[in-house]
Design an enzyme around this catalytic site. Structure first.
Site, PDB file in Angstrom:
ATOM      1  N   ASP A  11       0.886  -1.153   0.102  1.00 23.33           N
ATOM      2  CA  ASP A  11       0.039  -0.275  -0.097  1.00 23.33           C
ATOM      3  C   ASP A  11       0.591   1.186  -0.145  1.00 23.33           C
ATOM      4  O   ASP A  11       1.754   1.294   0.337  1.00 23.33           O
ATOM      5  CB  ASP A  11      -1.257   0.000   1.157  1.00 23.33           C
ATOM      6  N   HIS A  20       3.492  -2.134   2.871  1.00 26.49           N
ATOM      7  CA  HIS A  20       4.157  -0.725   2.239  1.00 26.49           C
ATOM      8  C   HIS A  20       5.898  -0.309   1.553  1.00 26.49           C
ATOM      9  O   HIS A  20       6.004  -0.919   2.069  1.00 26.49           O
ATOM     10  CB  HIS A  20       4.080   0.292   3.463  1.00 26.49           C
TER      11      HIS A  20
END
Ligand code: NI
Length: 239
Positions: free
Chosen positions: A48, A190
């Site tokens: 993400d 991430h």
């Protein structure tokens, strides 16, 4: 008579020799069968908040080297300056999804803003990559409060969260993932942190060694015979 005897012995020797060769072939082949019959294990890495240079670039290099696929949920406003990276993701077989335009929380936001955040990102992706099915990961994994209204794509949560944003420690993140990962896990990371990229590549190395294959979320669901439905949230490869 002696000549016949010698011929007989020679022929017997040849027969035994061929039997010997013949015997080794099935033994070797048999040894490989159990490995082939073992069901394959699949897992999905998801990233993400990118794309972000240079961490996303390093991750793409590492995944390519290892023949691993992943899923990227992109922040819309970061697409323009990283067009080459997004094109590369698509070219190299990764799945690309929507993580809203500005990382907007959807669960406490009015419907108009939610729609704008999603739609603007979808438009940016479509302009760059063409028409596609850009699945959504709502920021913080929280869908809009009024249910999943207006979301016309499947949504993806996760089953393994090593809290990589908190520790920013590759070793800790690697350990946390390996403790929890199992077949059909969807792992949250991430790609904006160097530590997370290192952890992801460590995890690929270890789990590939254990027989895991790294696929996109879409592939993971398909492999489990799940037909993704618009507006439904998926947490693992089986649902
Ligand atoms: Ni996020």
């Amino acid at each position: 008579m002696r000549r016949t005897m010698l011929l007989f012995l020679a022929l017997t020797g040849l027969v035994l020799l061929f039997q010997g060769i013949g015997a080794t072939v099935p033994t070797d082949a048999a040894a490989e069968i159990p490995a082939d019959e073992e069901p394959r294990k699949y897992v999905a890495l998801t990233f993400d908040d990118g794309p972000k240079r240079p961490t996303t670039e390093k991750l793409l290099d590492g995944l390519r080297e290892r023949g691993a696929s992943a899923t990227f949920f992109l922040i819309g406003e970061q697409i323009e300056e990283n067009r080459d990276l997004v094109l590369r993701m698509a070219r190299e077989g990764h799945q690309i999804g929507n993580h809203t335009w500005s990382h907007q929380r959807l669960d406490n936001t009015e419907a108009g803003t939610v729609a704008w955040e999603i739609c603007k990102t979808e438009t940016a992706l479509t302009e760059l990559l063409g028409n596609g099915d850009y699945w959504l990961r709502p920021p913080y994994g929280q869908p809009a409060a009024d249910g999943e209204n207006g979301i016309n794509v499947p949504m993806v949560k996760w089953s393994v969260d090593p809290r990589d944003w908190e520790s920013r420690d590759a070793e800790k993140v690697t350990r946390a993932i390996l403790e929890c990962a199992e077949p059909n896990s969807i792992i949250l990371l991430h790609d904006i942190y160097a530590s997370s990229v290192d952890a992801a590549l460590n995890v690929v190395d270890v789990l590939q060694e254990e027989g895991y294959w790294f696929v996109t979320v879409k592939e993971l669901l398909e492999l489990n015979g799940v037909t993704p439905q618009p507006g439904t949230m998926y947490r693992t490869g089986t649902g």
